[in-house]
Design an enzyme around this catalytic site. Structure first.
Site, mmCIF file in Angstrom:
data_model
loop_
_atom_site.group_PDB
_atom_site.id
_atom_site.type_symbol
_atom_site.label_atom_id
_atom_site.label_comp_id
_atom_site.label_asym_id
_atom_site.label_seq_id
_atom_site.Cartn_x
_atom_site.Cartn_y
_atom_site.Cartn_z
ATOM 1 N N LYS A 283 0.908 -1.300 -0.050
ATOM 2 C CA LYS A 283 -0.265 0.058 0.135
ATOM 3 C C LYS A 283 1.030 1.215 -0.009
ATOM 4 O O LYS A 283 1.844 1.269 0.955
ATOM 5 C CB LYS A 283 -0.758 0.110 1.218
ATOM 6 C CG LYS A 283 -2.393 -0.186 0.922
ATOM 7 C CD LYS A 283 -3.119 -0.059 2.260
ATOM 8 C CE LYS A 283 -4.642 0.255 1.979
ATOM 9 N NZ LYS A 283 -5.419 0.357 3.015
ATOM 10 N N GLU A 369 -19.836 -6.038 10.009
ATOM 11 C CA GLU A 369 -20.685 -5.092 10.689
ATOM 12 C C GLU A 369 -21.787 -5.865 11.398
ATOM 13 O O GLU A 369 -22.164 -5.546 12.420
ATOM 14 C CB GLU A 369 -21.400 -3.890 10.005
ATOM 15 C CG GLU A 369 -20.354 -2.989 9.354
ATOM 16 C CD GLU A 369 -19.625 -3.169 8.224
ATOM 17 O OE1 GLU A 369 -18.837 -2.410 7.746
ATOM 18 O OE2 GLU A 369 -19.942 -4.271 7.584
ATOM 19 N N ARG A 397 -26.065 -2.574 6.488
ATOM 20 C CA ARG A 397 -25.979 -4.065 6.445
ATOM 21 C C ARG A 397 -26.159 -4.741 7.700
ATOM 22 O O ARG A 397 -26.448 -6.082 7.814
ATOM 23 C CB ARG A 397 -24.393 -4.494 6.364
ATOM 24 C CG ARG A 397 -23.742 -3.903 4.987
ATOM 25 C CD ARG A 397 -22.324 -4.306 4.870
ATOM 26 N NE ARG A 397 -21.874 -4.218 3.436
ATOM 27 C CZ ARG A 397 -20.772 -4.684 2.855
ATOM 28 N NH1 ARG A 397 -20.049 -5.182 3.655
ATOM 29 N NH2 ARG A 397 -20.986 -4.877 1.610
#
Length: 621
Positions: A283, A369, A397
């Site tokens: 990254k 979640e 969600r």
């Protein structure tokens, strides 16, 4: 002036005409463009810097858009956009009317499916690949998913089903050092290097073909060799879950070595079956500040390229204030626990983590979640006070878990709903406009919607200690708004300028615009009352008593009209026989596109001038 290789790329087909010696400089030019653009417009930088070579290799090996690439979350699709005819518009990234920061089918034929939320890519790609097979289309579908997204159950659901059919499906795990398995040393890496070479693939295919054509003993020997190979891989790699699911596993490979990537992608393409390719990337690669602190450059506002410093001042905001106050409360109450779904810094829970991680009261569950909600229910059932901080758009969600696991038995769980309301440049997939309508029909739920830090602190305390069951505190992105004097931050509702024939009713951040509209109306000779609600659910009956005698009522809401608080109030007024004029101004049957927060509020008709205009057109006699 030296010509740019990137300028010569108008479609992925142009990549196929470049030599490998030209691809390296192309990747450098792409990184420079990514850095220069996000420094001005903001966006997701670190993840895009890490997937440059992978994206170039994908478009060199495959034939898009006939072959389709599905980007998980989609925030790492910037290089994909540059290579698919959108480089001239790239400076408009995440701006009103410009390119989206995520894939959008309406934007380009090269964008196979909309993205913005995590862990959907394998399920989407599986459906796309199945459709191609049913239509006798031999092109491939490739899902690119990060290791972080594999912490979500949806990714595992997709993987569990994707390999059931022998479709031309390739799943690429973009592993940027959040490891999903233990590193088993140099021998494993050596085998990986060998297995990624074309010569290995050719030899493997030749040996299998020869033995399969030897009469009588050939196929048994081939099967024995396969079993032996699989036993060796189990010893070397440990159990390979992906092969157990039915994928042909390749990797891990260096995600920044273009020749290796092209070789292994070509191999995956030739197999014509579900393939799982493990790619290791870094990254932030190519920009030292992002390499050293990829988290800070995951999603960034504008910044100075030379110093890496943000142009936005580091002032406080609702997320930080929520995290700080929760930490202070937890110092006095050992029952308080905090939960995040891979958003420790975004939700301000880094303060809580620093203070209580050693005590075991902080939990980052990854991008999971629904698990976070049900886990919180378990904590509550055994006497703890769990607080789950989550973005509004990601709370979507968790609807079933909030109903089934929390509300039915009234588990006392507090949910901090961050980024509630319009969020701005991330666009439709991230607007926090649905939580109120989603929660309003759940029995016995309590919801606060503060506009200031003082209101938010009080709402958090009330949620923890004055109520039972599910309690939510929803607050916007950014800082508090300015309100005129007269509103009490420690009450469920309060009113300024009471007793007028017209009442403006509202809640949350948009109260600031409503108060400005009231001032503008007053300057034009129309005095109005403004009633601001802090506790929006359950609806306070006292509010009805305050407004039932008004001749005109306008409810202004930064949320969906259908199922919102304004609709609830209208129904209650009707039930009580209200004879005056009632109008509701809210987001009505549409998605809000990307723009700055202020501009999106204006386009939605919720700024002060638009409120006045609405009043004059719909209410003023």
């Amino acid at each position: 002036m030296k010509s740019s290789i990137l300028d010569s790329i108008s479609s992925p087909e142009d990549l196929k005409n470049l030599s490998f010696e030209e691809l390296g400089p192309l990747c450098t030019e792409i990184r420079q463009t990514l850095i220069q653009t996000t420094a001005k417009s903001g966006g997701h930088l670190a993840s895009n810097l890490g997937t440059v070579e992978l994206t170039v290799a994908l478009h060199r090996v495959f034939d898009c858009p006939q072959d389709q690439i599905v980007w998980d979350v989609g925030h790492q699709c910037y290089t994909h956009k540059l290579l698919t005819g959108r480089k001239d518009q790239f400076s408009t990234l995440r701006q009103e009317g410009g390119l989206s920061g995520f894939p959008k089918r309406k934007e380009s034929v090269y964008d196979a499916f909309v993205a913005g939320h995590s862990s959907t890519s394998i399920s989407v790609a599986s459906g796309l690949a199945r459709a191609k097979s049913l239509q006798h289309d031999n092109h491939h579908v490739i899902a690119v998913i990060g290791d972080g997204a594999f912490t979500s159950g949806l990714a595992f659901e997709g993987a569990n089903n994707a390999a059931r059919f022998r479709d031309n499906l390739i799943v690429i795990l973009n592993d940027n050092k959040m490891s999903i398995s233990k590193n088993v040393g140099s021998f494993s890496k050596y085998l990986s290097k060998i297995r990624s070479r074309p010569a290995y693939f050719k030899t493997k295919d030749t040996v299998e073909s020869v033995f399969n054509h030897v009469p009588l003993v050939g196929k048994p020997i081939a099967r024995m060799m396969l079993k032996t190979k699989n036993m060796l891989k189990t010893v070397v790699y440990g159990s390979n879950w992906f092969e157990d699911m039915g994928f042909y596993y390749l990797g891990p490979v260096d995600g920044h070595n273009l020749e290796t990537l092209c070789d292994v992608l070509t191999r995956a393409k030739e197999l014509h079956r579900p393939v799982f390719l493990h790619v290791e990337t870094q990254k932030g690669k190519g920009y030292s500040f992002a390499e050293e602190n990829p988290g800070e450059y995951h999603g960034t506002s504008g910044f100075d390229i030379d110093t890496g410093k943000s142009f936005v001042s580091g002032g406080t905001n609702f997320s930080n204030e929520f995290g700080l106050h929760l930490t202070e409360l937890a110092k006095k109450d050992s029952r308080i626990c905090a939960i995040t779904a891979a958003m420790k810094y975004g939700t301000g829970l880094n303060y809580f983590s620093h203070a209580f991680k050693e005590e075991g009261r902080f939990y980052d569950v990854g991008i999971a979640e629904p698990h976070a909600v049900t886990f919180a229910g378990g904590l509550a059932a055994n006497g703890m006070l769990p607080v789950f901080a989550v973005y509004s758009s990601f709370l979507q969600r968790c609807y079933d878990e909030i109903i089934h696991d929390l509300s039915i038995e009234e588990q006392h769980v507090v949910i901090g709903i961050d980024r509630a309301g319009i969020v701005g440049n991330d666009g439709e997939t991230h607007q926090g406009l649905f939580d109120v309508a989603m929660l309003s029909n759940i029995p016995k739920i309590t919801v606060y919607s503060p506009a200031t830090y003082a209101e938010m602190r009080w709402a958090l305390e009330q949620s923890l200690y004055a109520h039972t069951g599910v309690c939510c505190v929803r607050y916007p992105r950014g800082g508090e708004v300015s309100l005129p004097e007269g509103f009490d931050p420690h009450k469920d509702w309060s009113m300024i300028h009471p007793g007028k024939e017209t009442v403006l009713v509202t809640y949350g951040r948009i109260a600031s615009e409503v108060c400005k509209a009231a001032q503008m109306l007053a300057e034009n000779g129309t005095e109005v009352s403004v009633l601001k609600i802090n506790q929006i659910l359950p609806f306070c009956e006292e509010v009805l008593a305050q407004i039932k005698d008004a001749k005109q009522i306008l409810f202004v809401e930064e949320g969906m009209k259908n199922g919102g608080i304004g609709q609830i109030l209208g129904e209650k007024l009707l039930e009580q026989g209200y004879q005056g004029r009632y109008q509701l101004l809210a987001i009505d049957d549409c998605f809000v596109s990307q723009a700055t927060v202020a501009r999106a509020i204006e386009l939605s008709g919720l700024d002060a001038k638009s409120i006045v205009r609405f009043y004059e057109q719909k209410i003023k006699e």
